[in-house]
Design a protein around this motif. Structure first.
Motif, PDB file in Angstrom:
ATOM      1  N   PRO A 227      -6.050  12.508  -3.468  1.00 33.61           N
ATOM      2  CA  PRO A 227      -5.542  12.405  -2.097  1.00 33.61           C
ATOM      3  C   PRO A 227      -4.984  11.004  -1.835  1.00 33.61           C
ATOM      4  O   PRO A 227      -5.304  10.053  -2.544  1.00 33.61           O
ATOM      5  CB  PRO A 227      -6.770  12.669  -1.236  1.00 33.61           C
ATOM      6  CG  PRO A 227      -7.921  12.200  -2.058  1.00 33.61           C
ATOM      7  CD  PRO A 227      -7.522  12.495  -3.496  1.00 33.61           C
ATOM      8  N   ILE A 228      -4.175  10.890  -0.794  1.00 31.71           N
ATOM      9  CA  ILE A 228      -3.562   9.605  -0.448  1.00 31.71           C
ATOM     10  C   ILE A 228      -4.640   8.566  -0.156  1.00 31.71           C
ATOM     11  O   ILE A 228      -4.545   7.433  -0.594  1.00 31.71           O
ATOM     12  CB  ILE A 228      -2.607   9.769   0.753  1.00 31.71           C
ATOM     13  CG1 ILE A 228      -1.391  10.585   0.316  1.00 31.71           C
ATOM     14  CG2 ILE A 228      -2.188   8.423   1.307  1.00 31.71           C
ATOM     15  CD1 ILE A 228      -0.456  10.954   1.448  1.00 31.71           C
ATOM     16  N   TYR A 229      -5.668   8.961   0.561  1.00 30.40           N
ATOM     17  CA  TYR A 229      -6.766   8.045   0.876  1.00 30.40           C
ATOM     18  C   TYR A 229      -8.072   8.638   0.396  1.00 30.40           C
ATOM     19  O   TYR A 229      -8.390   9.789   0.677  1.00 30.40           O
ATOM     20  CB  TYR A 229      -6.845   7.787   2.384  1.00 30.40           C
ATOM     21  CG  TYR A 229      -8.029   6.941   2.776  1.00 30.40           C
ATOM     22  CD1 TYR A 229      -8.063   5.593   2.470  1.00 30.40           C
ATOM     23  CD2 TYR A 229      -9.125   7.504   3.420  1.00 30.40           C
ATOM     24  CE1 TYR A 229      -9.152   4.810   2.811  1.00 30.40           C
ATOM     25  CE2 TYR A 229     -10.226   6.726   3.766  1.00 30.40           C
ATOM     26  CZ  TYR A 229     -10.225   5.384   3.464  1.00 30.40           C
ATOM     27  OH  TYR A 229     -11.308   4.613   3.792  1.00 30.40           O
ATOM     28  N   ASP A 230      -8.808   7.847  -0.351  1.00 31.04           N
ATOM     29  CA  ASP A 230     -10.137   8.235  -0.800  1.00 31.04           C
ATOM     30  C   ASP A 230     -11.040   7.026  -0.595  1.00 31.04           C
ATOM     31  O   ASP A 230     -10.882   6.011  -1.281  1.00 31.04           O
ATOM     32  CB  ASP A 230     -10.109   8.634  -2.279  1.00 31.04           C
ATOM     33  CG  ASP A 230     -11.460   9.058  -2.802  1.00 31.04           C
ATOM     34  OD1 ASP A 230     -12.462   8.963  -2.052  1.00 31.04           O
ATOM     35  OD2 ASP A 230     -11.534   9.479  -3.967  1.00 31.04           O
ATOM     36  N   PRO A 231     -11.977   7.093   0.353  1.00 27.18           N
ATOM     37  CA  PRO A 231     -12.803   5.928   0.652  1.00 27.18           C
ATOM     38  C   PRO A 231     -13.680   5.478  -0.518  1.00 27.18           C
ATOM     39  O   PRO A 231     -14.147   4.345  -0.538  1.00 27.18           O
ATOM     40  CB  PRO A 231     -13.654   6.385   1.842  1.00 27.18           C
ATOM     41  CG  PRO A 231     -13.635   7.875   1.781  1.00 27.18           C
ATOM     42  CD  PRO A 231     -12.325   8.253   1.166  1.00 27.18           C
TER      43      PRO A 231
ATOM     44  N   ILE B  27      -7.810  -1.244  -6.930  1.00 26.61           N
ATOM     45  CA  ILE B  27      -7.451  -2.151  -8.020  1.00 26.61           C
ATOM     46  C   ILE B  27      -7.531  -1.390  -9.343  1.00 26.61           C
ATOM     47  O   ILE B  27      -8.548  -0.812  -9.699  1.00 26.61           O
ATOM     48  CB  ILE B  27      -8.383  -3.381  -8.052  1.00 26.61           C
ATOM     49  CG1 ILE B  27      -8.348  -4.116  -6.730  1.00 26.61           C
ATOM     50  CG2 ILE B  27      -8.020  -4.301  -9.219  1.00 26.61           C
ATOM     51  CD1 ILE B  27      -7.011  -4.680  -6.323  1.00 26.61           C
ATOM     52  N   GLY B  28      -6.405  -1.399 -10.051  1.00 25.56           N
ATOM     53  CA  GLY B  28      -6.334  -0.708 -11.331  1.00 25.56           C
ATOM     54  C   GLY B  28      -5.960   0.760 -11.220  1.00 25.56           C
ATOM     55  O   GLY B  28      -5.653   1.396 -12.221  1.00 25.56           O
ATOM     56  N   PHE B  29      -5.971   1.309 -10.007  1.00 27.76           N
ATOM     57  CA  PHE B  29      -5.644   2.722  -9.838  1.00 27.76           C
ATOM     58  C   PHE B  29      -4.204   2.906  -9.377  1.00 27.76           C
ATOM     59  O   PHE B  29      -3.452   3.671  -9.963  1.00 27.76           O
ATOM     60  CB  PHE B  29      -6.606   3.380  -8.832  1.00 27.76           C
ATOM     61  CG  PHE B  29      -6.365   4.851  -8.667  1.00 27.76           C
ATOM     62  CD1 PHE B  29      -6.895   5.758  -9.581  1.00 27.76           C
ATOM     63  CD2 PHE B  29      -5.593   5.339  -7.623  1.00 27.76           C
ATOM     64  CE1 PHE B  29      -6.655   7.115  -9.444  1.00 27.76           C
ATOM     65  CE2 PHE B  29      -5.348   6.693  -7.477  1.00 27.76           C
ATOM     66  CZ  PHE B  29      -5.879   7.587  -8.394  1.00 27.76           C
ATOM     67  N   HIS B  30      -3.820   2.219  -8.338  1.00 27.18           N
ATOM     68  CA  HIS B  30      -2.464   2.336  -7.799  1.00 27.18           C
ATOM     69  C   HIS B  30      -1.525   1.404  -8.562  1.00 27.18           C
ATOM     70  O   HIS B  30      -1.919   0.297  -8.942  1.00 27.18           O
ATOM     71  CB  HIS B  30      -2.443   1.991  -6.311  1.00 27.18           C
ATOM     72  CG  HIS B  30      -3.322   2.869  -5.481  1.00 27.18           C
ATOM     73  ND1 HIS B  30      -3.067   4.208  -5.298  1.00 27.18           N
ATOM     74  CD2 HIS B  30      -4.456   2.609  -4.789  1.00 27.18           C
ATOM     75  CE1 HIS B  30      -4.003   4.734  -4.518  1.00 27.18           C
ATOM     76  NE2 HIS B  30      -4.859   3.781  -4.204  1.00 27.18           N
ATOM     77  N   PRO B  31      -0.270   1.804  -8.793  1.00 28.37           N
ATOM     78  CA  PRO B  31       0.652   1.007  -9.615  1.00 28.37           C
ATOM     79  C   PRO B  31       0.869  -0.430  -9.119  1.00 28.37           C
ATOM     80  O   PRO B  31       0.990  -1.342  -9.944  1.00 28.37           O
ATOM     81  CB  PRO B  31       1.975   1.787  -9.548  1.00 28.37           C
ATOM     82  CG  PRO B  31       1.615   3.152  -9.105  1.00 28.37           C
ATOM     83  CD  PRO B  31       0.333   3.062  -8.348  1.00 28.37           C
TER      84      PRO B  31
ATOM     85  N   ASP C  49       0.806  -1.219   0.000  1.00 30.23           N
ATOM     86  CA  ASP C  49       0.000   0.000   0.000  1.00 30.23           C
ATOM     87  C   ASP C  49       0.839   1.270   0.000  1.00 30.23           C
ATOM     88  O   ASP C  49       0.290   2.373   0.007  1.00 30.23           O
ATOM     89  CB  ASP C  49      -0.976   0.012   1.185  1.00 30.23           C
ATOM     90  CG  ASP C  49      -2.219  -0.814   0.902  1.00 30.23           C
ATOM     91  OD1 ASP C  49      -2.499  -1.094  -0.274  1.00 30.23           O
ATOM     92  OD2 ASP C  49      -2.914  -1.166   1.865  1.00 30.23           O
ATOM     93  N   VAL C  50       2.167   1.130  -0.042  1.00 26.86           N
ATOM     94  CA  VAL C  50       3.030   2.312  -0.142  1.00 26.86           C
ATOM     95  C   VAL C  50       2.709   3.091  -1.421  1.00 26.86           C
ATOM     96  O   VAL C  50       2.900   4.305  -1.474  1.00 26.86           O
ATOM     97  CB  VAL C  50       4.523   1.915  -0.061  1.00 26.86           C
ATOM     98  CG1 VAL C  50       4.986   1.205  -1.321  1.00 26.86           C
ATOM     99  CG2 VAL C  50       5.377   3.122   0.223  1.00 26.86           C
ATOM    100  N   ASP C  51       2.172   2.403  -2.420  1.00 26.77           N
ATOM    101  CA  ASP C  51       1.829   3.108  -3.661  1.00 26.77           C
ATOM    102  C   ASP C  51       0.678   4.092  -3.474  1.00 26.77           C
ATOM    103  O   ASP C  51       0.450   4.952  -4.321  1.00 26.77           O
ATOM    104  CB  ASP C  51       1.541   2.133  -4.804  1.00 26.77           C
ATOM    105  CG  ASP C  51       0.335   1.244  -4.567  1.00 26.77           C
ATOM    106  OD1 ASP C  51      -0.267   1.284  -3.472  1.00 26.77           O
ATOM    107  OD2 ASP C  51      -0.005   0.478  -5.491  1.00 26.77           O
TER     108      ASP C  51
END
Length: 114
Positions: free
Chosen positions: A45-49, A54-58, A37-39
């Protein structure tokens, strides 16, 4: 909060069910894969509920998930000791890392369904 709790409970249950003799080590290795989750630090923003990881962060993309599956499967084929047919220690760690990452991705995918 339930989602984050599951990232600890599911690896524990898997370790107790399938790695009974080494459940503590198995649990710790699988939980350590939460560092994937470092990605999230690359996102704004860093967190968006409401965002699906999946498919968004590298490290949460399909190519990454294929690598995680390979980390899980390959030790089953090439990581066995010839005499005892048990997994070598390094292969066991790779299998647990792959499994932990796949569990993590599955839990994140389930979170995307809400």
């Amino acid at each position: 909060m339930i989602h984050i709790t599951l990232h600890f409970i599911v690896p524990l249950l898997v370790a107790l069910a399938f790695f009974r003799s080494r459940w503590r080590n198995a649990t710790l290795i699988m939980i350590a894969t939460m560092f994937v989750d470092v990605d999230h630090l690359l996102a704004d923003p860093i967190y968006d509920p409401n965002r699906c990881s999946i498919g968004f962060h590298p490290l949460h993309t399909t190519p990454a998930i294929v690598i995680y599956a390979a980390l899980f499967v390959l030790p089953l084929f090439v990581g066995r000791e010839s005499e005892s047919n048990s997994l070598r220690p390094a292969a066991r760690v790779l299998l647990l890392v792959g499994l932990g990452l796949l569990i993590h991705m599955a839990l994140d995918w389930i979170d995307c369904m809400k």
